[in-house]
Motif scaffolding. Sequence first.
Motif, PDB file in Angstrom:
ATOM      1  N   ASP A  74     -18.423 -51.237 -33.315  1.00 12.55           N
ATOM      2  CA  ASP A  74     -19.637 -52.060 -33.384  1.00 12.55           C
ATOM      3  C   ASP A  74     -20.070 -52.499 -31.988  1.00 12.55           C
ATOM      4  O   ASP A  74     -21.255 -52.458 -31.649  1.00 12.55           O
ATOM      5  CB  ASP A  74     -19.372 -53.277 -34.280  1.00 12.55           C
ATOM      6  CG  ASP A  74     -20.622 -54.115 -34.472  1.00 12.55           C
ATOM      7  OD1 ASP A  74     -21.505 -53.670 -35.240  1.00 12.55           O
ATOM      8  OD2 ASP A  74     -20.745 -55.176 -33.835  1.00 12.55           O
TER       9      ASP A  74
ATOM     10  N   LEU B 284     -20.410 -42.975 -30.872  1.00 15.80           N
ATOM     11  CA  LEU B 284     -19.347 -43.433 -31.768  1.00 15.80           C
ATOM     12  C   LEU B 284     -18.502 -42.264 -32.258  1.00 15.80           C
ATOM     13  O   LEU B 284     -17.284 -42.391 -32.409  1.00 15.80           O
ATOM     14  CB  LEU B 284     -19.919 -44.221 -32.944  1.00 15.80           C
ATOM     15  CG  LEU B 284     -20.647 -45.520 -32.599  1.00 15.80           C
ATOM     16  CD1 LEU B 284     -20.866 -46.345 -33.861  1.00 15.80           C
ATOM     17  CD2 LEU B 284     -19.911 -46.353 -31.557  1.00 15.80           C
TER      18      LEU B 284
ATOM     19  N   ALA C  22     -26.557 -43.282 -30.215  1.00 21.48           N
ATOM     20  CA  ALA C  22     -25.504 -44.253 -30.540  1.00 21.48           C
ATOM     21  C   ALA C  22     -24.484 -43.614 -31.487  1.00 21.48           C
ATOM     22  O   ALA C  22     -23.268 -43.780 -31.318  1.00 21.48           O
ATOM     23  CB  ALA C  22     -26.112 -45.503 -31.158  1.00 21.48           C
ATOM     24  N   LEU C  23     -24.969 -42.866 -32.466  1.00 20.57           N
ATOM     25  CA  LEU C  23     -24.044 -42.204 -33.405  1.00 20.57           C
ATOM     26  C   LEU C  23     -23.172 -41.189 -32.661  1.00 20.57           C
ATOM     27  O   LEU C  23     -21.976 -41.071 -32.928  1.00 20.57           O
ATOM     28  CB  LEU C  23     -24.816 -41.545 -34.552  1.00 20.57           C
ATOM     29  CG  LEU C  23     -25.414 -42.522 -35.578  1.00 20.57           C
ATOM     30  CD1 LEU C  23     -26.357 -41.796 -36.539  1.00 20.57           C
ATOM     31  CD2 LEU C  23     -24.315 -43.250 -36.362  1.00 20.57           C
TER      32      LEU C  23
ATOM     33  N   ILE D 269     -26.679 -47.060 -38.568  1.00 20.54           N
ATOM     34  CA  ILE D 269     -27.216 -47.778 -37.403  1.00 20.54           C
ATOM     35  C   ILE D 269     -28.735 -47.806 -37.473  1.00 20.54           C
ATOM     36  O   ILE D 269     -29.377 -46.795 -37.762  1.00 20.54           O
ATOM     37  CB  ILE D 269     -26.801 -47.097 -36.070  1.00 20.54           C
ATOM     38  CG1 ILE D 269     -25.279 -47.002 -35.964  1.00 20.54           C
ATOM     39  CG2 ILE D 269     -27.367 -47.855 -34.874  1.00 20.54           C
ATOM     40  CD1 ILE D 269     -24.781 -46.434 -34.633  1.00 20.54           C
TER      41      ILE D 269
ATOM     42  N   THR E 149     -24.047 -55.127 -35.695  1.00 19.20           N
ATOM     43  CA  THR E 149     -24.965 -54.038 -35.323  1.00 19.20           C
ATOM     44  C   THR E 149     -24.875 -52.872 -36.292  1.00 19.20           C
ATOM     45  O   THR E 149     -25.898 -52.333 -36.708  1.00 19.20           O
ATOM     46  CB  THR E 149     -24.636 -53.560 -33.891  1.00 19.20           C
ATOM     47  OG1 THR E 149     -24.937 -54.633 -32.994  1.00 19.20           O
ATOM     48  CG2 THR E 149     -25.444 -52.330 -33.510  1.00 19.20           C
ATOM     49  N   ILE E 150     -23.639 -52.457 -36.615  1.00 21.67           N
ATOM     50  CA  ILE E 150     -23.483 -51.305 -37.508  1.00 21.67           C
ATOM     51  C   ILE E 150     -22.992 -51.757 -38.883  1.00 21.67           C
ATOM     52  O   ILE E 150     -22.402 -52.838 -39.027  1.00 21.67           O
ATOM     53  CB  ILE E 150     -22.508 -50.243 -36.928  1.00 21.67           C
ATOM     54  CG1 ILE E 150     -21.077 -50.798 -36.791  1.00 21.67           C
ATOM     55  CG2 ILE E 150     -23.008 -49.741 -35.580  1.00 21.67           C
ATOM     56  CD1 ILE E 150     -20.035 -49.734 -36.364  1.00 21.67           C
TER      57      ILE E 150
ATOM     58  N   ALA F 119     -21.633 -49.671 -30.092  1.00 19.33           N
ATOM     59  CA  ALA F 119     -22.983 -49.377 -30.598  1.00 19.33           C
ATOM     60  C   ALA F 119     -23.974 -50.400 -30.078  1.00 19.33           C
ATOM     61  O   ALA F 119     -25.063 -50.046 -29.604  1.00 19.33           O
ATOM     62  CB  ALA F 119     -22.975 -49.377 -32.127  1.00 19.33           C
TER      63      ALA F 119
END
Length: 251
Positions: free
Chosen positions: A44, A30, A26-27, A98, A69-70, A47
Amino acid sequence: MFSMIILKSSQEIERIRTAGAVVAGALEELKKRIYPGITTRELDKRAEEFLIKKGGTPAFKGYKGYPDTICISINEEVVHGIPSERKLTEGDIVSIDIGVLLDGYYGDAAITLPVGRISSQAKHLLEVTEASLYKAIDISVIGKRVSDISNTIQCYVEGAGYSVVRDFVGHGIGRSLHEEPPVPNYGEPGKGPRLKAGMVLAIEPMVNMGGHELIILENGWTTVTKDGSLSAHFEHTVVITENGPLILTML
Ligand code: MF3
Ligand code: CO
């Protein structure tokens, strides 16, 4: 007595590693989208979609009422910035935190990224904060104590002329997002529980360019430096093993 540090079996560690890989993924997703003009809400959304697509649940959403979420914290924001219509701007530094719950186990990680070109001072803050995390991970071997992690971070960060945040700390992690023990980013060496094989820790230095004091904004979450100085945050979920520390929040 130190209360209830839950040591994890190798099967449990594999499940935390699976959760950790989803956080790392996920990171990465982003990272590709950090550019001037994108809103923190769009990040967000991305993510959340990513975590759900991988079969996970956002760990922070609903945690003590956290709405999203973040956590996304820009410049003097330290942690717990709430996604909004705010657009990233060239020269910003942006911390993204996250957490995911997957198959009964949590993974938790954070990075701070530059938006376009940033000042050399800001770049140095990111380098020092990230390096303090890796130094802390390196010394996380069986027989050391939790406060040796804390002391390693504090000495490195203060040696660079910055300060460590005291009001928020790292933590054990597993079937809960926050387990024993707390892992402060400051303290005397040689104190607290000894590191043992199967301990899983979220180590997360938060570093301010100026003083360590914080202010929590009206929304009850967003935390900023009291002096308005820049702040950075890096975090990994790490397991202590007989063969040394292993980072679980990796692809
Ligand atoms: N990485 C942070 C932590 O583990 C993020 C928590 S944000 C919250 O404490 F929204 F969940 F509170
Ligand atoms: Co954490």
